[in-house]
Design a protein around this motif. Structure first.
Motif, short mmCIF file in Angstrom:
data_model
loop_
_atom_site.label_atom_id
_atom_site.label_comp_id
_atom_site.label_asym_id
_atom_site.label_seq_id
_atom_site.Cartn_x
_atom_site.Cartn_y
_atom_site.Cartn_z
N ALA A 71 0.83 -1.21 0.00
CA ALA A 71 0.00 0.00 0.00
C ALA A 71 0.87 1.26 0.00
CB ALA A 71 -0.92 0.00 1.21
N VAL A 72 1.94 1.25 0.78
CA VAL A 72 2.89 2.35 0.79
C VAL A 72 4.03 2.00 -0.17
CG1 VAL A 72 4.52 3.68 2.17
CG2 VAL A 72 2.34 2.97 3.16
N LYS A 73 4.37 2.91 -1.05
CA LYS A 73 5.42 2.65 -2.02
C LYS A 73 6.79 2.86 -1.39
CE LYS A 73 2.69 3.88 -6.10
NZ LYS A 73 2.58 4.77 -7.28
N TYR A 74 7.62 1.83 -1.48
CA TYR A 74 8.98 1.90 -0.98
C TYR A 74 9.96 1.95 -2.16
CZ TYR A 74 7.20 0.48 3.61
OH TYR A 74 6.52 0.42 4.81
N HIS A 75 10.92 2.83 -2.06
CA HIS A 75 11.98 2.92 -3.06
C HIS A 75 13.31 2.89 -2.32
CE1 HIS A 75 9.47 3.94 -6.58
NE2 HIS A 75 8.74 4.64 -5.72
N THR A 76 14.08 1.82 -2.51
CA THR A 76 15.42 1.73 -1.95
C THR A 76 16.40 2.07 -3.07
OG1 THR A 76 14.72 -0.03 -0.44
CG2 THR A 76 17.09 0.25 -0.79
N VAL A 77 17.20 3.11 -2.87
CA VAL A 77 18.13 3.55 -3.91
C VAL A 77 19.54 3.63 -3.31
CG1 VAL A 77 16.38 4.81 -5.20
CG2 VAL A 77 17.64 5.99 -3.42
N PHE A 78 20.54 3.35 -4.15
CA PHE A 78 21.92 3.50 -3.72
C PHE A 78 22.74 4.06 -4.87
CE2 PHE A 78 21.38 -0.74 -5.38
CZ PHE A 78 22.56 -1.06 -6.04
N GLU A 137 10.57 -4.63 0.72
CA GLU A 137 9.46 -4.34 -0.17
C GLU A 137 9.81 -3.21 -1.14
OE1 GLU A 137 6.26 -3.46 2.55
OE2 GLU A 137 5.51 -5.50 2.39
N GLY A 138 9.06 -3.14 -2.22
CA GLY A 138 9.18 -2.02 -3.15
C GLY A 138 10.28 -2.18 -4.17
N HIS A 139 10.61 -1.08 -4.82
CA HIS A 139 11.59 -1.06 -5.90
C HIS A 139 12.98 -0.75 -5.37
CE1 HIS A 139 8.53 -1.26 -9.11
NE2 HIS A 139 7.78 -0.58 -8.25
N ILE A 140 13.99 -1.33 -6.04
CA ILE A 140 15.38 -1.17 -5.63
C ILE A 140 16.17 -0.68 -6.84
CG2 ILE A 140 17.37 -2.32 -4.61
CD1 ILE A 140 15.19 -4.55 -3.79
N THR A 141 16.81 0.45 -6.71
CA THR A 141 17.44 1.11 -7.86
C THR A 141 18.90 1.45 -7.60
OG1 THR A 141 15.31 2.10 -8.49
CG2 THR A 141 17.29 3.08 -9.44
N ARG A 142 19.73 1.11 -8.55
CA ARG A 142 21.13 1.56 -8.55
C ARG A 142 21.20 2.84 -9.37
NH1 ARG A 142 26.45 -1.43 -11.28
NH2 ARG A 142 27.94 0.26 -10.82
N ILE A 143 21.69 3.91 -8.77
CA ILE A 143 21.92 5.17 -9.49
C ILE A 143 23.41 5.26 -9.78
CG2 ILE A 143 21.75 7.67 -9.42
CD1 ILE A 143 19.44 7.40 -7.46
N ASN A 157 27.93 13.49 -6.75
CA ASN A 157 27.10 12.58 -7.55
C ASN A 157 25.94 11.99 -6.75
OD1 ASN A 157 28.33 12.63 -10.15
ND2 ASN A 157 30.04 11.43 -9.34
N LYS A 158 26.13 11.86 -5.46
CA LYS A 158 25.06 11.26 -4.65
C LYS A 158 23.83 12.16 -4.56
CE LYS A 158 24.37 8.58 -0.44
NZ LYS A 158 25.04 7.98 0.73
N PRO A 159 23.95 13.40 -4.10
CA PRO A 159 22.74 14.24 -4.01
C PRO A 159 22.18 14.62 -5.38
CG PRO A 159 24.67 15.52 -3.43
CD PRO A 159 25.12 14.10 -3.52
N TYR A 160 23.08 14.98 -6.32
CA TYR A 160 22.59 15.40 -7.63
C TYR A 160 22.10 14.22 -8.46
CZ TYR A 160 24.15 20.18 -6.87
OH TYR A 160 24.30 21.45 -6.39
N ASP A 218 24.11 3.13 0.72
CA ASP A 218 25.38 3.04 0.00
C ASP A 218 25.57 1.62 -0.51
OD1 ASP A 218 26.21 5.71 0.34
OD2 ASP A 218 26.87 5.28 2.39
N PRO A 219 26.36 1.43 -1.57
CA PRO A 219 26.50 0.09 -2.15
C PRO A 219 27.25 -0.90 -1.26
CG PRO A 219 27.98 1.65 -3.22
CD PRO A 219 27.06 2.46 -2.36
N ASP A 220 27.99 -0.39 -0.27
CA ASP A 220 28.71 -1.30 0.62
C ASP A 220 27.89 -1.68 1.85
OD1 ASP A 220 28.77 1.16 1.79
OD2 ASP A 220 30.92 1.18 2.21
N GLN A 221 26.61 -1.34 1.85
CA GLN A 221 25.70 -1.76 2.93
C GLN A 221 24.87 -2.95 2.45
OE1 GLN A 221 23.72 2.07 3.41
NE2 GLN A 221 24.94 2.51 5.23
N ILE A 222 24.47 -3.79 3.39
CA ILE A 222 23.71 -5.00 3.06
C ILE A 222 22.48 -5.08 3.94
CG2 ILE A 222 23.72 -7.53 3.11
CD1 ILE A 222 26.61 -7.49 2.33
#
Length: 218
Positions: free
Chosen positions: A92-99, A124-130, A180-183, A211-215
């Motif tokens: 019901a709530v949209k989750y977006h995990t981004v790194f 839950e939700g979408h997982i995106t590599r930026i 690069n992270k904020p922009y 961050d990509p080094d987190q699991i």
């Protein structure tokens, strides 16, 4: 030999043993037991291509099978209820995990591990590599790696979003890669979520920046 010297030697010996185990033995075990083929390094089929099956009752069973050094099979399993026969059930709530990452092979490996554990933990939700600053053949190769080796784990929820390089923003002579992270996140907000025009659809969404080094473990 004095007592203090003997104690220092014992500490040094223990430190050397631990270092050898952590630097030599552990990575060798991980390479041979866990990780899939990546850029042809290991000569196996990608883990993602053999991980998803749909059971008779319509459930999606995520099963990761790999050979251990002893020849035994090991499995990591996770079940989730689909919408219909094979569609991910959106909460019901949209989750977006981004790194946020750069374009290096090292961060390709980090991204694979991040995606795998995010799915295995039940996130839950979408997982995106930026990925920021990838150009030319590097940009194309990153798309290929994601399409062939990462997205098959869950094509509906795993995403790659590439952005320009922001290290030289504000007319800086020396690149400052941490811009690069904020922009990069702002670029994703505007081009994927459609901010600010489309804000009403996402005002209640939860954005998890990592961050990509987190699991994710659970």
């Amino acid at each position: 030999m004095r007592g203090n010297d003997r104690t220092l030697l014992q500490i040094l010996f223990v430190w050397v043993v631990i270092t050898v185990i952590s630097v030599v033995y552990v990575p060798w075990e991980l390479e041979n037991e866990i990780f899939p083929d990546h850029h042809g390094l290991l000569g196996q089929k990608p883990l993602a291509q053999r991980s998803k099956t749909i059971t008779d009752d319509g459930k999606i069973l995520l099963t990761t099978a790999f050979e251990s050094t002893a020849g035994d099979k090991a499995n990591v399993k996770g079940n989730r209820e689909p919408k219909g026969n094979s569609t991910y059930h959106q909460p019901a709530v949209k989750y977006h995990t981004v790194f946020s990452t750069g374009c290096s092979l090292y961060q390709d490996w980090q991204s694979y591990v991040f995606f795998f554990h995010a799915l295995h933990s039940g996130q839950e939700g979408h997982i995106t590599r930026i990925a920021s600053g990838c150009e030319g053949n590097t940009k194309d190769e990153l798309e290929r790696i994601f399409k062939d080796e990462m997205a098959p784990m869950d094509p509906e929820r795993l995403h790659l979003h590439q952005t320009p390089e922001y290290g030289h923003i504000h007319k800086r002579k020396l690149a400052f890669k941490y811009f690069n992270k904020p922009y990069g996140l702002l670029h994703w907000f505007e081009n994927v979520l459609g901010y600010p025009e489309n804000h009403a659809e996402h005002d209640d969404s939860i954005i998890i920046l990592m961050d990509p080094d987190q699991i994710l473990l659970r």
